[in-house]
Scaffold this motif. Structure first.
Motif, PDB file in Angstrom:
ATOM      1  N   CYS A 199       0.807  -1.217   0.000  1.00  0.00           N
ATOM      2  CA  CYS A 199       0.000   0.000   0.000  1.00  0.00           C
ATOM      3  C   CYS A 199       0.845   1.274   0.000  1.00  0.00           C
ATOM      4  CB  CYS A 199      -0.946   0.002   1.190  1.00  0.00           C
ATOM      5  SG  CYS A 199      -2.268  -1.224   1.053  1.00  0.00           S
TER       6      CYS A 199
ATOM      7  N   LYS B 247       2.197   1.871  -3.441  1.00  0.00           N
ATOM      8  CA  LYS B 247       1.140   2.386  -4.316  1.00  0.00           C
ATOM      9  C   LYS B 247       0.881   3.868  -4.024  1.00  0.00           C
ATOM     10  CE  LYS B 247      -3.060   0.462  -6.353  1.00  0.00           C
ATOM     11  NZ  LYS B 247      -3.813   1.674  -6.707  1.00  0.00           N
ATOM     12  N   TRP B 248       0.828   4.200  -2.739  1.00  0.00           N
ATOM     13  CA  TRP B 248       0.663   5.601  -2.337  1.00  0.00           C
ATOM     14  C   TRP B 248       1.824   6.452  -2.859  1.00  0.00           C
ATOM     15  CZ3 TRP B 248       4.125   8.298   0.754  1.00  0.00           C
ATOM     16  CH2 TRP B 248       3.729   9.582   1.125  1.00  0.00           C
TER      17      TRP B 248
ATOM     18  N   TYR C 208       3.631   6.057  -5.528  1.00  0.00           N
ATOM     19  CA  TYR C 208       3.533   6.314  -6.967  1.00  0.00           C
ATOM     20  C   TYR C 208       2.351   7.210  -7.303  1.00  0.00           C
ATOM     21  CZ  TYR C 208       6.767   2.354  -7.059  1.00  0.00           C
ATOM     22  OH  TYR C 208       7.836   1.527  -6.841  1.00  0.00           O
ATOM     23  N   GLU C 209       1.215   6.983  -6.672  1.00  0.00           N
ATOM     24  CA  GLU C 209      -0.012   7.666  -7.088  1.00  0.00           C
ATOM     25  C   GLU C 209      -0.265   8.983  -6.378  1.00  0.00           C
ATOM     26  OE1 GLU C 209      -3.241   4.901  -6.760  1.00  0.00           O
ATOM     27  OE2 GLU C 209      -2.315   3.438  -8.132  1.00  0.00           O
ATOM     28  N   VAL C 210       0.315   9.152  -5.195  1.00  0.00           N
ATOM     29  CA  VAL C 210       0.075  10.372  -4.429  1.00  0.00           C
ATOM     30  C   VAL C 210       1.341  11.217  -4.298  1.00  0.00           C
ATOM     31  CG1 VAL C 210      -0.700  11.306  -2.200  1.00  0.00           C
ATOM     32  CG2 VAL C 210      -1.807   9.265  -3.152  1.00  0.00           C
TER      33      VAL C 210
ATOM     34  N   ALA D 128      -5.341   8.368   3.210  1.00  0.00           N
ATOM     35  CA  ALA D 128      -4.474   8.542   2.042  1.00  0.00           C
ATOM     36  C   ALA D 128      -3.852   7.233   1.583  1.00  0.00           C
ATOM     37  CB  ALA D 128      -3.385   9.565   2.354  1.00  0.00           C
TER      38      ALA D 128
ATOM     39  N   THR E 194      -5.828   4.284  -1.657  1.00  0.00           N
ATOM     40  CA  THR E 194      -5.334   4.026  -3.011  1.00  0.00           C
ATOM     41  C   THR E 194      -5.805   2.676  -3.546  1.00  0.00           C
ATOM     42  OG1 THR E 194      -3.281   3.027  -2.197  1.00  0.00           O
ATOM     43  CG2 THR E 194      -3.253   5.413  -2.603  1.00  0.00           C
TER      44      THR E 194
ATOM     45  N   LYS F 299      -8.089  -0.247  -4.887  1.00  0.00           N
ATOM     46  CA  LYS F 299      -9.347  -0.393  -5.623  1.00  0.00           C
ATOM     47  C   LYS F 299      -9.708  -1.877  -5.689  1.00  0.00           C
ATOM     48  CE  LYS F 299      -9.542   4.012  -6.590  1.00  0.00           C
ATOM     49  NZ  LYS F 299      -8.386   4.410  -5.765  1.00  0.00           N
TER      50      LYS F 299
ATOM     51  N   GLN G 175      -7.346  -5.279  -6.332  1.00  0.00           N
ATOM     52  CA  GLN G 175      -5.912  -4.999  -6.214  1.00  0.00           C
ATOM     53  C   GLN G 175      -5.267  -5.629  -4.985  1.00  0.00           C
ATOM     54  OE1 GLN G 175      -5.724  -0.696  -6.487  1.00  0.00           O
ATOM     55  NE2 GLN G 175      -5.873  -0.733  -8.725  1.00  0.00           N
TER      56      GLN G 175
END
Length: 404
Positions: free
Chosen positions: A117, A120-121, A123-125, A273, A277, A279, A282
């Protein structure tokens, strides 16, 4: 030992993988802080299944919740909803102040979930370039036995012949704030750390370390992940060990005592936050969040609070620590601890902690050695003052006997 006991030990050796070296005691019953072997001998449990049995063995209220739920519904998978999951979310969030909860089964699964997680955070946030995320960890850490985790372990036995390992981890000394600050880069997404290093021998960081860590994580937008799988849920005399330092993690991992030892239950507690991320599709677990697990965890948390176990851990832990410090034993190098998470470190010339654990077993107390020279002491949180005093006397007697 009786023939029956020897036969059981021999069967384990013949059919089981040799990945543990337990003491030669075969337990068959437990109640509160006490366990009994197959021959009826009673022992004070000073390991609590590595803090999974904080509430004591076979707590009747947790048992009742498990039996009641097992009669109705045990597993649906997360393909369908169940009537226990939302209640578990609500209660654990209210107790810990968490915004999001992700239930898993084992502590190791919770760690792996957090690693996924925060990447992922990142990269995306945070905007870290793809496949460049870094997580800082500490030397002498223990976060489980999965491949990712042993890849950043500094224990040669844990790593040996299990590679190749996943990249993306930077190892620093535990308790060294300068080393932590120097390790942070624009690609750092998280710092994964135990508030107290349990497997390493109950190693407590310097005063002020975690407030400084918290400040640096906030400054550099780094997710602070506290692995409270052993330290959490009352073990140190607080609900979570972070409370001793007056800080809050971004992600907290709990397990072990989350079920009172009845069932594998763990959880990732997070701000919105990080877990936000994820969904559908995943990440998941067939058993994670099942109704039996949720019902058991709800009862385990309830008795922890309602029966004052956390306060008792603080009170009896202080009494235990003082008693151990007052022992007149020449081969003790240091006494460490917080709450009922304690360690007796022996001088190297004492000949190793294992043989003293065997001597304690003979006197009716079960404890576990770690890192060769350290005895860990972690009884259930329901221990009484009289039982603490008996344990201290027993430990002192074992440490002063002639084992040559």
């Amino acid at each position: 030992m009786s023939t029956d006991v020897l036969d059981l030990i021999a069967t384990e050796a013949r059919l089981g993988a040799q990945n543990y070296k337990p003491l030669d005691v075969i337990l068959s019953r437990g109640e509160g802080v006490w366990v009994w072997d197959t021959e009826g001998r009673r022992y004070l449990d000073c390991l609590s299944a590595y803090s999974a049995v904080n509430q004591g063995h076979c707590h009747p209220k947790i048992l009742a919740a498990m039996v009641e739920q097992a009669k109705k519904l045990t597993l649906t998978s997360r393909a369908f909803r169940n009537d226990q999951l939302a209640l578990f979310y609500e209660e654990v969030a209210a107790l810990t102040g968490s915004h999001k909860v992700l239930p898993m089964n084992s502590g190791a699964e919770a760690v792996e979930t957090a690693i996924k997680c925060v990447r992922k955070w990142g990269y995306e946030v945070k905007g870290v370039p793809e496949d460049k995320a870094e997580i800082i960890v500490c030397a002498d850490n223990f976060h489980g036995r999965t491949l990712a985790v042993v890849g950043f372990s500094t224990d040669r036995e844990a790593r040996g012949h299990f590679g190749p390992f996943a990249p993306g981890f930077r190892v620093i000394p535990f308790g060294d704030i300068a080393a932590f600050e120097a390790a942070i880069t624009p690609h750092t997404v998280a710092f994964l750390v135990e508030p107290i290093q349990g497997e390493a021998g109950v190693i407590i960081p310097p005063t002020g370390y975690f407030p400084a860590v918290r400040a640096l994580c906030t400054k550099h937008n780094v997710t602070l992940i506290l692995d409270e799988i052993q330290t959490g849920l009352g073990r140190t005399g607080r609900l979570l060990a972070e409370a001793h330092e007056g800080i809050e993690a971004d992600v907290t991992l709990i397990g072990k005592a989350l079920s009172g030892g009845f069932y594998p239950v763990s959880a990732v507690l997070s701000n919105t936050a990080v877990l936000g991320t994820l969904k559908p599709g995943q990440h998941g677990s067939t058993f994670g969040g099942n109704p039996l697990a949720c019902a058991v965890a709800r009862a385990a948390l309830r008795v922890l609070i309602e029966e004052g176990m956390i306060e008792n851990a603080e009170r009896q832990g202080r009494h235990f620590h003082d008693g151990l410090k007052a022992m007149r034993v020449n081969n003790v190098r240091e006494i460490r601890g917080r709450g009922l998470m304690l360690a007796v470190e022996l001088h190297p010339e004492a000949g190793g902690a294992r043989r003293y654990c065997e001597a304690l077993q003979a006197r009716g107390l079960l404890a576990k050695d770690t890192h060769e020279h350290t005895i860990r002491i972690a009884p259930p949180l329901v221990i009484t003052q009289g039982e603490v005093e008996w344990a201290v006397d027993t430990i002192e007697a074992a440490l002063t006997q002639d084992l040559s």
